[in-house]
Design an enzyme around this catalytic site. Structure first.
Site, PDB file in Angstrom:
ATOM      1  N   CYS A 116      12.580 -10.703  -0.126  1.00 13.49           N
ATOM      2  CA  CYS A 116      12.707 -11.632   0.991  1.00 13.49           C
ATOM      3  C   CYS A 116      12.785 -13.091   0.548  1.00 13.49           C
ATOM      4  O   CYS A 116      13.007 -13.981   1.367  1.00 13.49           O
ATOM      5  CB  CYS A 116      11.542 -11.409   1.927  1.00 13.49           C
ATOM      6  SG  CYS A 116      11.267  -9.641   2.200  1.00 13.49           S
ATOM      7  N   HIS A 256       8.970 -16.925   5.978  1.00 11.43           N
ATOM      8  CA  HIS A 256       9.534 -15.577   5.941  1.00 11.43           C
ATOM      9  C   HIS A 256       8.855 -14.752   7.028  1.00 11.43           C
ATOM     10  O   HIS A 256       7.623 -14.750   7.149  1.00 11.43           O
ATOM     11  CB  HIS A 256       9.306 -14.971   4.557  1.00 11.43           C
ATOM     12  CG  HIS A 256       9.552 -13.499   4.538  1.00 11.43           C
ATOM     13  ND1 HIS A 256      10.667 -12.950   5.112  1.00 11.43           N
ATOM     14  CD2 HIS A 256       8.819 -12.471   4.040  1.00 11.43           C
ATOM     15  CE1 HIS A 256      10.620 -11.628   4.971  1.00 11.43           C
ATOM     16  NE2 HIS A 256       9.507 -11.322   4.319  1.00 11.43           N
ATOM     17  N   ASN A 286      11.155  -7.532  10.016  1.00  9.92           N
ATOM     18  CA  ASN A 286      11.348  -8.182   8.707  1.00  9.92           C
ATOM     19  C   ASN A 286      12.783  -7.927   8.258  1.00  9.92           C
ATOM     20  O   ASN A 286      13.146  -6.791   7.967  1.00  9.92           O
ATOM     21  CB  ASN A 286      10.341  -7.577   7.712  1.00  9.92           C
ATOM     22  CG  ASN A 286      10.426  -8.201   6.336  1.00  9.92           C
ATOM     23  OD1 ASN A 286      11.385  -8.890   6.010  1.00  9.92           O
ATOM     24  ND2 ASN A 286       9.423  -7.940   5.520  1.00  9.92           N
TER      25      ASN A 286
HETATM   26  N1  ACO Z   1       1.728   3.772  12.559  1.00 11.03           N
HETATM   27  C1  ACO Z   1       0.463   4.196  12.709  1.00 11.03           C
HETATM   28  N2  ACO Z   1      -0.439   4.197  11.714  1.00 11.03           N
HETATM   29  C2  ACO Z   1      -0.038   3.704  10.527  1.00 11.03           C
HETATM   30  C3  ACO Z   1       1.276   3.254  10.297  1.00 11.03           C
HETATM   31  C4  ACO Z   1       2.173   3.296  11.376  1.00 11.03           C
HETATM   32  N3  ACO Z   1       3.435   2.855  11.279  1.00 11.03           N
HETATM   33  N4  ACO Z   1       1.371   2.836   9.010  1.00 11.03           N
HETATM   34  C5  ACO Z   1       0.166   3.027   8.444  1.00 11.03           C
HETATM   35  N5  ACO Z   1      -0.673   3.562   9.356  1.00 11.03           N
HETATM   36  C6  ACO Z   1      -2.086   3.937   9.174  1.00 11.03           C
HETATM   37  C7  ACO Z   1      -2.460   4.165   7.737  1.00 11.03           C
HETATM   38  O1  ACO Z   1      -2.108   5.467   7.328  1.00 11.03           O
HETATM   39  C8  ACO Z   1      -3.954   3.942   7.780  1.00 11.03           C
HETATM   40  O2  ACO Z   1      -4.555   5.115   8.249  1.00 11.03           O
HETATM   41  P1  ACO Z   1      -5.990   5.600   7.670  1.00 11.03           P
HETATM   42  O3  ACO Z   1      -6.932   4.494   8.010  1.00 11.03           O
HETATM   43  O4  ACO Z   1      -6.239   6.863   8.398  1.00 11.03           O
HETATM   44  O5  ACO Z   1      -5.787   5.750   6.189  1.00 11.03           O
HETATM   45  C9  ACO Z   1      -4.127   2.872   8.849  1.00 11.03           C
HETATM   46  O6  ACO Z   1      -2.908   2.866   9.609  1.00 11.03           O
HETATM   47  C10 ACO Z   1      -4.371   1.497   8.294  1.00 11.03           C
HETATM   48  O7  ACO Z   1      -3.428   1.248   7.274  1.00 11.03           O
HETATM   49  P2  ACO Z   1      -3.473  -0.064   6.426  1.00 11.03           P
HETATM   50  O8  ACO Z   1      -2.377  -0.007   5.414  1.00 11.03           O
HETATM   51  O9  ACO Z   1      -4.843  -0.312   5.949  1.00 11.03           O
HETATM   52  O10 ACO Z   1      -3.119  -1.152   7.555  1.00 11.03           O
HETATM   53  P3  ACO Z   1      -2.967  -2.696   7.420  1.00 11.03           P
HETATM   54  O11 ACO Z   1      -3.832  -3.352   8.423  1.00 11.03           O
HETATM   55  O12 ACO Z   1      -3.087  -3.167   6.004  1.00 11.03           O
HETATM   56  O13 ACO Z   1      -1.468  -2.936   7.893  1.00 11.03           O
HETATM   57  C11 ACO Z   1       0.717  -3.350   6.951  1.00 11.03           C
HETATM   58  C12 ACO Z   1      -0.400  -2.344   7.166  1.00 11.03           C
HETATM   59  C13 ACO Z   1       1.270  -3.766   8.307  1.00 11.03           C
HETATM   60  C14 ACO Z   1       1.815  -2.717   6.113  1.00 11.03           C
HETATM   61  C15 ACO Z   1       0.132  -4.602   6.224  1.00 11.03           C
HETATM   62  O14 ACO Z   1      -0.607  -4.227   5.104  1.00 11.03           O
HETATM   63  C16 ACO Z   1       1.210  -5.536   5.816  1.00 11.03           C
HETATM   64  O15 ACO Z   1       1.889  -6.152   6.624  1.00 11.03           O
HETATM   65  N6  ACO Z   1       1.395  -5.758   4.498  1.00 11.03           N
HETATM   66  C17 ACO Z   1       2.458  -6.559   4.016  1.00 11.03           C
HETATM   67  C18 ACO Z   1       3.635  -5.675   3.774  1.00 11.03           C
HETATM   68  C19 ACO Z   1       4.965  -6.320   4.062  1.00 11.03           C
HETATM   69  O16 ACO Z   1       5.107  -7.293   4.763  1.00 11.03           O
HETATM   70  N7  ACO Z   1       5.984  -5.688   3.489  1.00 11.03           N
HETATM   71  C20 ACO Z   1       7.309  -6.069   3.723  1.00 11.03           C
HETATM   72  C21 ACO Z   1       8.028  -6.353   2.460  1.00 11.03           C
HETATM   73  S1  ACO Z   1       7.293  -7.626   1.532  1.00 11.03           S
HETATM   74  C22 ACO Z   1       7.389  -9.001   2.414  1.00 11.03           C
HETATM   75  O17 ACO Z   1       8.235  -9.152   3.243  1.00 11.03           O
HETATM   76  C23 ACO Z   1       6.370 -10.040   2.169  1.00 11.03           C
END
Ligand code: ACO
Length: 331
Positions: A116, A256, A286
């Site tokens: 990104c 971003h 995103n």
């Molecule tokens: N729907 C429902 N539940 C979900 C989903 C979904 N789509 N995805 C994950 N879960 C569950 C997980 O399995 C987990 O379940 P568990 O507790 O039973 O194990 C629970 O939700 C919590 O998951 P976490 O990963 O701890 O959730 P978090 O609050 O960290 O949010 C997220 C996840 C949104 C991916 C966050 O970590 C994030 O935004 N990280 C940055 C990633 C990003 O932006 N990537 C894009 C590319 S890089 C960039 O652009 C910067």
């Protein structure tokens, strides 16, 4: 106008017609609108049509930028396309854009794989190209990510959307002078955000294909989150320091658009109220390399930026790469 001023002379963007809501994702994975909105802030995203490709979208955004500048494709002297989801493996997407756009046989190349952060890196390269004599550079960020990421892995599929957007860079303050830019890389973190299969390290194979491993985006969400907040804040401050500007003088931050919580954390880190931070990830998700120019194009088109405003762009992506630029709008 100083003789070293370089600016943006045109803004453009394109999003596919098809809108996909969070609710629609429940047909493919075990998720919910509530989870997606709460964890990411995303409500919907655009998905490219089956007959639409990365270069089609990039070319549409390029035409929009040319129209905003009031020139034709023959007036472009160089083309840079930032993307992680190219038209084909070789040649690069820029070759397709050069032909589809009807540009002259000008230097055209991709800045690929920077996640990104690609657009800000590419705009910084364009700025240096203009400073060393190139008249006018078209810079496009484009991603057709919904086609290259698995629709069966809920951790990643719900985050992304397809879009293209870009700018024209040339000498003079133009519509928005690029006062400065800073970019950086930490390659030690590559493995926590990667689409790994298909290169020489792990060539594409039947076995990978059968398990759909080639569509698996490896992502350690929480670690990526932390790095994104830290780097986007830090590089934003770096560029302000480099040009001698103060954060209080910045009228708008265009970050971003990864996730609303990441954006809010950056704003908090910088002690900037969210009213000064432009977001459109709610509508588009995103969009990778397209995210910063799409938000900038939209903010500008909606009249949200006034003459004299300082606008700070800040971005972060796979690599890890990061980049920030400070713009001063002129009118
Ligand atoms: N729907 C429902 N539940 C979900 C989903 C979904 N789509 N995805 C994950 N879960 C569950 C997980 O399995 C987990 O379940 P568990 O507790 O039973 O194990 C629970 O939700 C919590 O998951 P976490 O990963 O701890 O959730 P978090 O609050 O960290 O949010 C997220 C996840 C949104 C991916 C966050 O970590 C994030 O935004 N990280 C940055 C990633 C990003 O932006 N990537 C894009 C590319 S890089 C960039 O652009 C910067």
């Amino acid at each position: 106008m100083t003789n070293t001023a370089v600016g943006i002379s045109g803004f453009g963007g394109y999003v596919p017609e098809r809108v996909m809501t969070n609710e629609e994702w429940t047909q493919y994975v075990d998720t919910s609108d509530e989870w997606i909105v709460e964890r990411t802030g995303i409500h919907r995203r655009r998905v490219a049509a089956d007959d639409e490709s990365t270069a089609d979208m990039a070319t549409a955004a390029a035409r929009s930028a040319l129209e905003s500048r009031g020139i034709g494709p023959e007036e472009i002297d160089e083309i840079i396309v930032a993307t992680d989801t190219p038209e084909v493996y070789t040649p690069d997407t820029a070759s397709f854009v050069q032909r589809k756009l009807g540009a002259r046989e000008v230097p055209s190349y991709d800045l690929g794989g920077s996640g990104c952060a690609g657009f800000v890196q590419a705009m910084d390269v364009a700025r240096s190209r203009v400073l060393t004599g190139t008249r006018r550079v078209l810079v496009i960020g484009v991603e057709l990510i919904t086609r290259l990421v698995s629709w069966k892995i809920r951790e990643t599929c719900v985050l992304f959307g397809d879009a293209a957007a870009g700018v024209i860079v040339e000498r003079g303050p133009q519509m928005a002078e690029i006062l400065g830019a800073r970019t950086g890389t930490d390659g030690s973190q590559w493995s926590i955000l990667t689409l790994e299969i298909g290169g020489t390290r792990k060539p594409f194979s039947l076995e990978y294909a059968q398990k759909e491993e080639h569509l698996k985006l490896i992502m350690e969400g929480r670690a990526v989150f932390r790095h994104a907040v830290h780097r986007m804040s830090e590089v934003g401050l770096d560029v302000l320091e480099a040009v001698g500007a103060k954060l209080e003088d910045v009228a708008m931050i265009v970050p971003h658009q990864a996730n609303l919580r990441i954006v809010q954390a950056v704003a908090k880190n910088l002690s900037v109220p969210m009213e000064k931070v432009y977001t459109n990830l709610q509508e588009y998700g995103n969009t990778g390399s397209a995210s910063v120019p799409l938000a900038l194009w939209e903010a500008h088109s909606k009249g949200r930026i006034s003459p004299g405003d300082l606008v700070l762009l800040t971005s972060f992506g796979a690599g890890f790469h990061w980049g920030a630029a400070l713009l001063r709008f002129t009118g």
